[in-house]
Design a protein around this motif. Sequence first.
Motif, short mmCIF file in Angstrom:
data_model
loop_
_atom_site.label_atom_id
_atom_site.label_comp_id
_atom_site.label_asym_id
_atom_site.label_seq_id
_atom_site.Cartn_x
_atom_site.Cartn_y
_atom_site.Cartn_z
N VAL A 52 0.85 -1.19 0.00
CA VAL A 52 0.00 0.00 0.00
C VAL A 52 0.88 1.24 0.00
O VAL A 52 1.88 1.30 0.72
CB VAL A 52 -0.91 0.00 1.25
N THR A 53 0.50 2.21 -0.82
CA THR A 53 1.16 3.52 -0.78
C THR A 53 0.13 4.53 -0.31
O THR A 53 -1.05 4.46 -0.68
CB THR A 53 1.71 3.93 -2.17
N THR A 54 0.58 5.44 0.52
CA THR A 54 -0.34 6.43 1.07
C THR A 54 -0.69 7.48 0.02
O THR A 54 0.05 7.68 -0.94
CB THR A 54 0.26 7.12 2.30
N GLY A 55 -1.79 8.13 0.26
CA GLY A 55 -2.27 9.15 -0.67
C GLY A 55 -1.38 10.38 -0.66
O GLY A 55 -0.42 10.48 0.06
N GLY A 56 -1.72 11.28 -1.46
CA GLY A 56 -0.96 12.52 -1.60
C GLY A 56 -1.39 13.17 -2.89
O GLY A 56 -2.51 12.96 -3.37
N GLY A 100 -3.03 7.55 -3.46
CA GLY A 100 -2.41 6.33 -2.97
C GLY A 100 -2.79 5.16 -3.85
O GLY A 100 -3.37 5.32 -4.92
N GLY A 101 -2.46 4.00 -3.39
CA GLY A 101 -2.82 2.82 -4.15
C GLY A 101 -2.44 1.56 -3.42
O GLY A 101 -1.76 1.58 -2.40
N ALA A 102 -2.89 0.46 -3.96
CA ALA A 102 -2.59 -0.85 -3.39
C ALA A 102 -2.32 -1.80 -4.55
O ALA A 102 -2.96 -1.72 -5.59
CB ALA A 102 -3.75 -1.35 -2.55
N VAL A 103 -1.34 -2.68 -4.34
CA VAL A 103 -0.96 -3.65 -5.37
C VAL A 103 -0.81 -5.01 -4.72
O VAL A 103 -0.20 -5.15 -3.66
CB VAL A 103 0.38 -3.24 -6.03
#
Length: 77
Positions: free
Chosen positions: A33-37, A41-44
């Motif tokens: 998971v990468t946080t928003g900004g 963000g996103g999830a893989v």
Amino acid sequence: ISAGAAAMKMSYRQAWQMVTDMNKSARQPVVTVTTGGRGGGGAVVTAYGLQLLLIYKVLEDQINNAATQLLNEISAT
């Protein structure tokens, strides 16, 4: 995670908790998971997560086949 939660008709919080639980219980992360900004963000699903999905699908098929065979045997008697 948001799109997945919506597709499964569950809350974002519940989906997030499921991802967290999967990652904690697995030997390796199942989802990164990468946080928003600014870019969002996103999830893989990781390679390990894809392996788990494949194993799950194989097991699901085997269970369905075994259940079908058993029900056919029962109904034939």
